[in-house]
Scaffold this motif. Structure first.
Motif: not given
Length: 87
Positions: A5-6, A34-35, A38-41, A63-66
């Motif tokens: 949740a962000v 959040g970023r 996302l990088a760790k989990e 960023e998620m799309q890229l």
């Protein structure tokens, strides 16, 4: 299932924690936090506020799309920033 949740609202983050317990829920009060999560989990669902200071939710979505991250996102927002609406 692991949820991210962000949201910049501490009240909303608390609500998400209460709603989704006992699921693994990670909370972030900014796109930067959040970023990092996302990088760790291994995240299976994202609850994303679109109207936040500094970087908004659209930044994270792009960023998620890229990065070609295929994670379902539920977009939420209590505000109505005209900049976010245009995006």
């Amino acid at each position: 299932m692991s949820i991210l949740a962000v949201d910049d609202s501490p009240a909303m983050l608390g609500l998400y924690r209460d709603m989704f317990e006992p699921e693994a829920i990670h909370t972030a009060s900014s796109v930067a936090e959040g970023r990092a999560i996302l990088a760790k989990e291994d995240i299976h669902l994202i609850l994303l506020d679109m109207d936040m200071p500094k970087e908004n939710g659209m930044t994270l979505l792009k960023e998620m799309q890229l990065r070609k991250l295929d994670i379902p996102v539920v977009v939420v927002s209590g505000g109505s920033s005209s900049a976010t609406k245009k995006q």
